[in-house]
Structures are given as structure tokens and as C-alpha cells.
Design an enzyme around this catalytic site. Sequence first.
Site, short mmCIF file in Angstrom:
data_model
loop_
_atom_site.label_atom_id
_atom_site.label_comp_id
_atom_site.label_asym_id
_atom_site.label_seq_id
_atom_site.Cartn_x
_atom_site.Cartn_y
_atom_site.Cartn_z
N ASP A 74 -5.55 -2.47 -4.31
CA ASP A 74 -6.33 -2.56 -4.73
C ASP A 74 -8.11 -2.39 -3.88
O ASP A 74 -9.11 -1.75 -4.34
CB ASP A 74 -6.67 -3.41 -6.02
CG ASP A 74 -6.60 -4.50 -4.86
OD1 ASP A 74 -5.96 -4.34 -3.83
OD2 ASP A 74 -6.69 -5.59 -5.56
N TYR A 75 -8.12 -2.97 -3.23
CA TYR A 75 -8.83 -3.44 -2.03
C TYR A 75 -9.26 -1.56 -1.85
O TYR A 75 -10.48 -1.52 -1.48
CB TYR A 75 -9.03 -4.54 -1.17
CG TYR A 75 -10.29 -4.88 -0.55
CD1 TYR A 75 -11.02 -5.34 -0.48
CD2 TYR A 75 -9.91 -4.47 0.99
CE1 TYR A 75 -12.08 -5.74 -0.54
CE2 TYR A 75 -10.68 -4.67 1.67
CZ TYR A 75 -12.01 -5.51 1.36
OH TYR A 75 -13.11 -5.66 1.84
N CYS A 76 -8.73 -1.48 -1.42
CA CYS A 76 -8.88 0.22 -0.16
C CYS A 76 -8.86 0.90 -1.33
O CYS A 76 -10.21 1.34 -0.35
CB CYS A 76 -6.79 0.48 0.42
SG CYS A 76 -6.66 -0.18 1.89
N SER B 76 -10.71 0.71 -3.52
CA SER B 76 -12.78 0.17 -3.56
C SER B 76 -13.68 0.63 -2.74
O SER B 76 -14.01 0.78 -3.46
CB SER B 76 -12.30 -0.86 -4.53
OG SER B 76 -12.13 -2.28 -3.56
#
Length: 303
Positions: A177-179, A181
Site C-alpha cells: 500500500d505504501y509503494c 501511494s
Amino acid sequence: MAQTVGESLLEFVQLLFSIAYYWLQAILRCILPVSWIKKDVSGQTVLITGAGSGLGRMLAFRFAQLHCRLVLWDINGEAIDQVAKEIRPKGITCRAYTVDLSKREDVYKVADKVKQELGDIDIVINNAGIVTGRKFLECPDSLIEKTMEVNVNAHFWGHIVSIASSAGLFGVAGLADYCASKFAAVGFDESLRFELEAMGKTGVHTTCVCPMFINTGMFEGVQMRFPKLLPMLEPEFVVNKIMEAILCNQAVLIIPRFNYLGYALRGILPVKVGHLIMDYLGLSHSMDRFVGRNPDNSGKKSS
């Protein structure tokens, strides 16, 4: 009207000269001291999101040293009030606003208030961000949505300097999810830059910052196989590089420099080779012992 052969040839020659000119410009920017090419931002109004801690807090003090007016945004009102309290005695105009960047209406409301009280913003630094550190199948929809809302969507309501991440250039296991975003933030910055150029808005600059893991506590527990080659970055070093990039109108900043090589090679290496290199460097398991700032990995906002 269709171009003649001569006109097409002339356009191609002009393109080659332009490419040579910008290559030379890029080389000179790498060689010349920052003090020779940096711009003067004194008196300008700088808005920093996630200014209550970490890089955001440090950037606030650095811009205060340059005699800028400051607008500090953070979901933690207590933290930014303290930052503003420390900066104001220096004779700097500094306003603090409690903002939840995951709520678009909140952003619009506070942005209007800032414009009424201080006028237009000269530099906007999208620094606020969150990280869950959970594997994709273990991350609930609510946290995925929150990550996208804070790390990506907020950029659309205020932007110029985007504090993205190397995770916006390379996928990392345990950071789906971080990547996602940060890839979105990098893509948004690039698209915005091209759009501004196409519109002829040459006076508006964008800077996209892509650092590796920074030692602010946000990625506590992350481990690398070769820490000397790919070290956890110290905040002071990162802030110095960000300030240089902003003052020199640098479009893209990747830290450490080693990652420029990786970014260049990823377009020509077979996918499997890329996986092997990532695994060899320890990136495939770097998040296995992730703790972060929040022991429960709740995805609470960090900067």
C-alpha cells in the site's frame, strides 16, 4: 499544414541542440557549488504538511533560517503549536493549523482560511505520510484507503514539493500500500511538471524527493543486508539535500545517489534479474521486523 522535409529536418536539429544544452546544464548543476545557483526565498510563504515531527519539523526550522513566512499543517495540533512557539521568537511569521489530510473538505476549509489570513502560498511541501508496514493480504481496506488518502490524494489539493520515497521507484515486499501511494505521488509530480511546461508556466517548479529509509522512527525495525551500501539515512542529511534541491529548482532528488543507478538499470534489466538483485540486497525481507512508531502498526499518521 504538413511540414516540408526541410522544416522537419530543422526541427530535428533544434531538438538535438536542446538535448545537448540540457545535458550540459545538468552536468554543470552537479559540478557547481549550490551557493552559486541557489535562489533567494526570503519573504516567501512556505506551507509544510506533517510539520509537527520528523522531516517536516526540521524543514520548518530550515525555512525559518531563510526568513520565510511559515504555514504549518499537521493532524497533531499540539505538536505544531510547539513548533510554531519555538519559531516565532526568531521574528518569523508562523501559523499552525490542525488538518486531517485524509479529509478533503478539511483541506479545502483550512486552505481558504490560510489564503484569507496570509495570501498566496509560494512553496508547498507535501511531507505528511503514513506507513502500515503490513503485508498486502494482512492490511485491512480501511488502512489501505487511509494510506492513499494521506500519501497521494492530499497532493491534489496542494502541491509543488512532493516528499515521495524510493518506494515510489522500486516495489518493496511488505510495503504494497505504501509503494502504491508513493508510485502515485511520483507519477503525479511528473505529470504535473509536464503539464505546467505544456502550458508555458515556466515560473512554476516542482521537486520530487525520493529518499530511502530515514532514521526518524517511521521505519523502526527495518533491516538491510548491506547497511554500509544502503544505510538508514540520517534526517539532517536528507533535509540538507531537500533544501539544496528546492533552492536550485531540482526536478527530482533520489537519495542515496546509488539509487540513481538502480533506477536507470530497471528499464533494461529482465524482471527476474531485478528480483534477484532486490533479494541479494536484502530488500525482500527488510520489513520482516518492522515496528515503526506505533507498536500496533495501526497506520497512525507519521511524518
